[in-house]
Design a protein around this motif. Structure first.
Motif, PDB file in Angstrom:
ATOM      1  N   GLY A   1       5.930   3.402  -6.645  1.00 12.60           N
ATOM      2  CA  GLY A   1       5.265   3.413  -5.338  1.00 12.60           C
ATOM      3  C   GLY A   1       4.343   4.618  -5.200  1.00 12.60           C
TER       4      GLY A   1
ATOM      5  N   SER B   1       0.712   5.229  -2.752  1.00 10.46           N
ATOM      6  CA  SER B   1       0.561   5.318  -1.291  1.00 10.46           C
ATOM      7  C   SER B   1       1.691   6.126  -0.658  1.00 10.46           C
ATOM      8  CB  SER B   1       0.550   3.889  -0.722  1.00 10.46           C
ATOM      9  OG  SER B   1       0.483   3.906   0.679  1.00 10.46           O
ATOM     10  N   GLY B   2       1.440   6.614   0.531  1.00  8.78           N
ATOM     11  CA  GLY B   2       2.464   7.182   1.397  1.00  8.78           C
ATOM     12  C   GLY B   2       3.311   8.276   0.774  1.00  8.78           C
ATOM     13  N   ILE B   3       4.629   8.100   0.865  1.00 11.49           N
ATOM     14  CA  ILE B   3       5.580   9.121   0.409  1.00 11.49           C
ATOM     15  C   ILE B   3       5.513   9.286  -1.109  1.00 11.49           C
ATOM     16  CG2 ILE B   3       8.047   9.677   0.252  1.00 11.49           C
ATOM     17  CD1 ILE B   3       8.345   8.155   2.999  1.00 11.49           C
TER      18      ILE B   3
ATOM     19  N   ASP C   1       3.066   1.235  -9.910  1.00  7.44           N
ATOM     20  CA  ASP C   1       2.732   0.579  -8.630  1.00  7.44           C
ATOM     21  C   ASP C   1       1.998  -0.732  -8.919  1.00  7.44           C
ATOM     22  OD1 ASP C   1       1.939   0.065  -5.843  1.00  7.44           O
ATOM     23  OD2 ASP C   1       2.344   2.195  -5.504  1.00  7.44           O
TER      24      ASP C   1
ATOM     25  N   HIS D   1      -0.956  -1.290  -8.035  1.00  6.94           N
ATOM     26  CA  HIS D   1      -2.359  -0.935  -8.294  1.00  6.94           C
ATOM     27  C   HIS D   1      -2.452   0.591  -8.237  1.00  6.94           C
ATOM     28  CE1 HIS D   1      -2.229  -0.016  -4.055  1.00  6.94           C
ATOM     29  NE2 HIS D   1      -1.705  -1.222  -3.881  1.00  6.94           N
TER      30      HIS D   1
ATOM     31  N   LEU E   1       7.441  -4.788  -9.106  1.00  7.88           N
ATOM     32  CA  LEU E   1       8.889  -4.560  -9.178  1.00  7.88           C
ATOM     33  C   LEU E   1       9.691  -5.597  -8.399  1.00  7.88           C
ATOM     34  CD1 LEU E   1       8.923  -0.653  -8.905  1.00  7.88           C
ATOM     35  CD2 LEU E   1       8.969  -2.083 -10.960  1.00  7.88           C
TER      36      LEU E   1
ATOM     37  N   GLY F   1       8.391   0.329  -2.042  1.00 10.95           N
ATOM     38  CA  GLY F   1       9.143  -0.414  -1.045  1.00 10.95           C
ATOM     39  C   GLY F   1       8.236  -1.100  -0.044  1.00 10.95           C
ATOM     40  N   LEU F   2       8.820  -2.059   0.630  1.00  6.80           N
ATOM     41  CA  LEU F   2       8.121  -2.773   1.699  1.00  6.80           C
ATOM     42  C   LEU F   2       8.813  -2.455   3.015  1.00  6.80           C
ATOM     43  CD1 LEU F   2       7.782  -6.288   0.024  1.00  6.80           C
ATOM     44  CD2 LEU F   2       5.945  -4.621   0.388  1.00  6.80           C
TER      45      LEU F   2
ATOM     46  N   CYS G   1      15.928   5.840   0.639  1.00  9.41           N
ATOM     47  CA  CYS G   1      16.691   4.987   1.549  1.00  9.41           C
ATOM     48  C   CYS G   1      15.959   5.012   2.893  1.00  9.41           C
ATOM     49  CB  CYS G   1      18.123   5.509   1.647  1.00  9.41           C
ATOM     50  SG  CYS G   1      18.946   5.607   0.032  1.00  9.41           S
TER      51      CYS G   1
ATOM     52  N   LYS H   1      18.286  -1.061   2.431  1.00  8.05           N
ATOM     53  CA  LYS H   1      18.399   0.397   2.327  1.00  8.05           C
ATOM     54  C   LYS H   1      19.862   0.860   2.405  1.00  8.05           C
ATOM     55  CE  LYS H   1      14.005   1.224   1.918  1.00  8.05           C
ATOM     56  NZ  LYS H   1      13.463   1.783   0.670  1.00  8.05           N
TER      57      LYS H   1
ATOM     58  N   GLY I   1      13.043   8.960   8.511  1.00 10.82           N
ATOM     59  CA  GLY I   1      12.795   8.209   9.736  1.00 10.82           C
ATOM     60  C   GLY I   1      11.313   7.838   9.728  1.00 10.82           C
TER      61      GLY I   1
ATOM     62  N   THR J   1       7.812   7.769   9.354  1.00  8.09           N
ATOM     63  CA  THR J   1       6.928   8.697   8.648  1.00  8.09           C
ATOM     64  C   THR J   1       5.546   8.069   8.587  1.00  8.09           C
ATOM     65  OG1 THR J   1       8.836   9.367   7.316  1.00  8.09           O
ATOM     66  CG2 THR J   1       6.667  10.021   6.500  1.00  8.09           C
TER      67      THR J   1
ATOM     68  N   THR K   1       2.736   6.673   7.345  1.00  4.99           N
ATOM     69  CA  THR K   1       2.192   6.108   6.098  1.00  4.99           C
ATOM     70  C   THR K   1       1.652   4.708   6.430  1.00  4.99           C
ATOM     71  OG1 THR K   1       4.198   4.912   5.497  1.00  4.99           O
ATOM     72  CG2 THR K   1       4.081   7.225   4.803  1.00  4.99           C
ATOM     73  N   PRO K   2       0.982   4.057   5.482  1.00  8.57           N
ATOM     74  CA  PRO K   2       0.533   2.685   5.720  1.00  8.57           C
ATOM     75  C   PRO K   2       1.685   1.745   6.110  1.00  8.57           C
ATOM     76  CG  PRO K   2      -0.609   3.589   3.835  1.00  8.57           C
ATOM     77  CD  PRO K   2       0.416   4.614   4.222  1.00  8.57           C
TER      78      PRO K   2
HETATM   79  P1  NAD Z   1       3.718   2.771   1.559  1.00  8.06           P
HETATM   80  O1  NAD Z   1       3.467   1.362   1.940  1.00  8.06           O
HETATM   81  O2  NAD Z   1       2.736   3.802   1.953  1.00  8.06           O
HETATM   82  O3  NAD Z   1       3.941   2.878  -0.034  1.00  8.06           O
HETATM   83  C1  NAD Z   1       4.775   1.989  -0.710  1.00  8.06           C
HETATM   84  C2  NAD Z   1       4.232   1.744  -2.119  1.00  8.06           C
HETATM   85  O4  NAD Z   1       5.099   0.805  -2.765  1.00  8.06           O
HETATM   86  C3  NAD Z   1       2.812   1.138  -2.118  1.00  8.06           C
HETATM   87  O5  NAD Z   1       1.952   1.883  -2.940  1.00  8.06           O
HETATM   88  C4  NAD Z   1       3.041  -0.263  -2.649  1.00  8.06           C
HETATM   89  O6  NAD Z   1       1.953  -0.779  -3.400  1.00  8.06           O
HETATM   90  C5  NAD Z   1       4.296  -0.074  -3.500  1.00  8.06           C
HETATM   91  N1  NAD Z   1       4.935  -1.376  -3.720  1.00  8.06           N
HETATM   92  C6  NAD Z   1       5.214  -2.325  -2.790  1.00  8.06           C
HETATM   93  N2  NAD Z   1       5.681  -3.432  -3.376  1.00  8.06           N
HETATM   94  C7  NAD Z   1       5.700  -3.183  -4.702  1.00  8.06           C
HETATM   95  C8  NAD Z   1       6.054  -3.970  -5.838  1.00  8.06           C
HETATM   96  N3  NAD Z   1       6.440  -5.254  -5.714  1.00  8.06           N
HETATM   97  N4  NAD Z   1       5.957  -3.399  -7.049  1.00  8.06           N
HETATM   98  C9  NAD Z   1       5.512  -2.125  -7.208  1.00  8.06           C
HETATM   99  N5  NAD Z   1       5.158  -1.337  -6.169  1.00  8.06           N
HETATM  100  C10 NAD Z   1       5.238  -1.872  -4.933  1.00  8.06           C
HETATM  101  O7  NAD Z   1       5.161   3.106   2.125  1.00  8.06           O
HETATM  102  P2  NAD Z   1       5.916   4.514   2.354  1.00  8.06           P
HETATM  103  O8  NAD Z   1       6.059   4.685   3.801  1.00  8.06           O
HETATM  104  O9  NAD Z   1       5.343   5.589   1.521  1.00  8.06           O
HETATM  105  O10 NAD Z   1       7.345   4.116   1.804  1.00  8.06           O
HETATM  106  C11 NAD Z   1       7.908   4.678   0.625  1.00  8.06           C
HETATM  107  C12 NAD Z   1       9.394   4.426   0.648  1.00  8.06           C
HETATM  108  O11 NAD Z   1       9.977   5.125   1.753  1.00  8.06           O
HETATM  109  C13 NAD Z   1       9.756   2.945   0.825  1.00  8.06           C
HETATM  110  O12 NAD Z   1      10.842   2.629   0.000  1.00  8.06           O
HETATM  111  C14 NAD Z   1      10.142   2.868   2.298  1.00  8.06           C
HETATM  112  O13 NAD Z   1      11.037   1.831   2.563  1.00  8.06           O
HETATM  113  C15 NAD Z   1      10.768   4.242   2.516  1.00  8.06           C
HETATM  114  N6  NAD Z   1      10.768   4.636   3.929  1.00  8.06           N
HETATM  115  C16 NAD Z   1       9.588   4.778   4.610  1.00  8.06           C
HETATM  116  C17 NAD Z   1       9.620   5.123   5.954  1.00  8.06           C
HETATM  117  C18 NAD Z   1       8.368   5.285   6.781  1.00  8.06           C
HETATM  118  O14 NAD Z   1       8.461   5.382   8.025  1.00  8.06           O
HETATM  119  N7  NAD Z   1       7.193   5.368   6.187  1.00  8.06           N
HETATM  120  C19 NAD Z   1      10.857   5.330   6.601  1.00  8.06           C
HETATM  121  C20 NAD Z   1      12.027   5.173   5.864  1.00  8.06           C
HETATM  122  C21 NAD Z   1      11.975   4.837   4.525  1.00  8.06           C
END
Ligand code: NAD
Length: 254
Positions: free
Chosen positions: A8, A11-13, A32, A34, A42, A71-72, A113, A156, A183, A185, A187-188
């Motif tokens: 992942g 993007s994001g975290i 990822d 892309h 995954l 993650g989604l 998580c 999770k 919590g 955060t 991100t997209p």
């Molecule tokens: P994000 O959407 O910014 O990034 C997630 C990344 O995962 C993306 O780059 C996406 O392309 C990749 N991804 C999705 N499906 C995939 C697949 N099938 N195969 C490979 N890669 C795939 O999200 P984020 O907010 O950075 O989340 C990162 C993690 O943190 C996730 O597991 C999410 O559940 C967890 N999380 C996020 C938040 C929040 O508020 N942002 C809160 C709690 C937990």
């Protein structure tokens, strides 16, 4: 040269973690859909296998750190896909790369998580049981009827339990395995939730004692600590990085 893999990473975290860890003497390999060194989906067994095969190729001497961030969110895809990526994608990468980690230097792994695992009510135990038993077909079938919110929180919760079950045994082979539970955060993934007419108002109304959403860099900092030498006494811990929401709603759950 330290070898770190971040799923992942585009993007994001995951992207913030990658930026923080990319220092001289460290090679970060992203996985990822892309925008990463390793392009893999995954959500499927074939994609997970391909990701592991290419990771073994690029880190043949051993893997020092693994961050499972792909993650989604609750509204970022069908519930079935949420379970496939968030639980089975993460666990399969964790288990398949264990041997490579064991060959690394002070190896550590961190899984993403979520505080939704402890906060969202009504996650059925049989859903968690199906995931922990490795029954992807059954878990996916249950997710379809539960909907996105419970599929997400359940994926999770199961991930947290699965990592805690593994952590003591992994520690005996030198691998530190921990989790973070963010919590809301910024991100997209969160933006997609905010844009949703049903979940948007719920997210906005959710209490965050520190005020405002977290930044991906704040979660990345905790992940970096958990991968560091200073965290070698942490084992099977799940760190809430959520502005105090979990503490506010469950003060006595300790
Ligand atoms: P994000 O959407 O910014 O990034 C997630 C990344 O995962 C993306 O780059 C996406 O392309 C990749 N991804 C999705 N499906 C995939 C697949 N099938 N195969 C490979 N890669 C795939 O999200 P984020 O907010 O950075 O989340 C990162 C993690 O943190 C996730 O597991 C999410 O559940 C967890 N999380 C996020 C938040 C929040 O508020 N942002 C809160 C709690 C937990």
């Amino acid at each position: 040269m330290a070898n770190i893999v971040v799923t992942g990473s585009a993007s994001g975290i995951g992207a913030a973690t990658r930026r923080l860890l990319e220092t001289p003497g460290t090679t970060v390999t992203g996985i990822d859909l892309h925008g990463a060194e390793i392009t893999a989906d995954l959500s499927s067994a074939a994609g997970r296998e391909e990701a592991c095969r290419r990771t073994r190729q690029s880190c043949s001497a051993g893997l020092d750190a693994l961050v499972l961030s792909a993650g989604l969110g609750p509204v970022s895809g069908p519930p079935e896909q949420i379970v496939r990526v968030n639980y089975f994608g993460a666990i399969s990468m964790m288990d398949s790369l264990r041997e490579l980690l064991a060959a690394g230097r002070n190896p550590a792994a961190v899984a993403l998580c979520s505080n939704s695992a402890t906060i969202v009510p009504g996650i059925p135990e049989e859903f968690i049981a199906a995931m922990l038993a490795g029954d992807e077909d059954d878990a996916v079938k249950q997710a379809a009827t539960l909907g996105g919110s419970l599929a997400y929180a359940g994926s999770k919760l199961a991930l947290g339990r699965a990592l805690r079950r593994r952590a003591p045994e992994w520690a005996a082979t030198g691998i530190c395995l921990n989790g973070v539970a963010p919590g809301a955060t910024d991100t997209p993934l969160l933006q997609a939730g905010l844009a949703d007419p049903e979940t948007g108002p719920l997210i906005r109304d959710f209490p965050i004692p520190t005020g405002g959403f977290g930044k991906p860099e704040q979660v990345a900092a905790v992940i970096a600590f958990l991968l560091s030498e200073d965290a070698r006494f942490c084992c099977g811990s799940i760190f809430f990085v959520d502005g105090g929401t979990d503490a506010l709603l469950r003060p006595n759950s300790f």
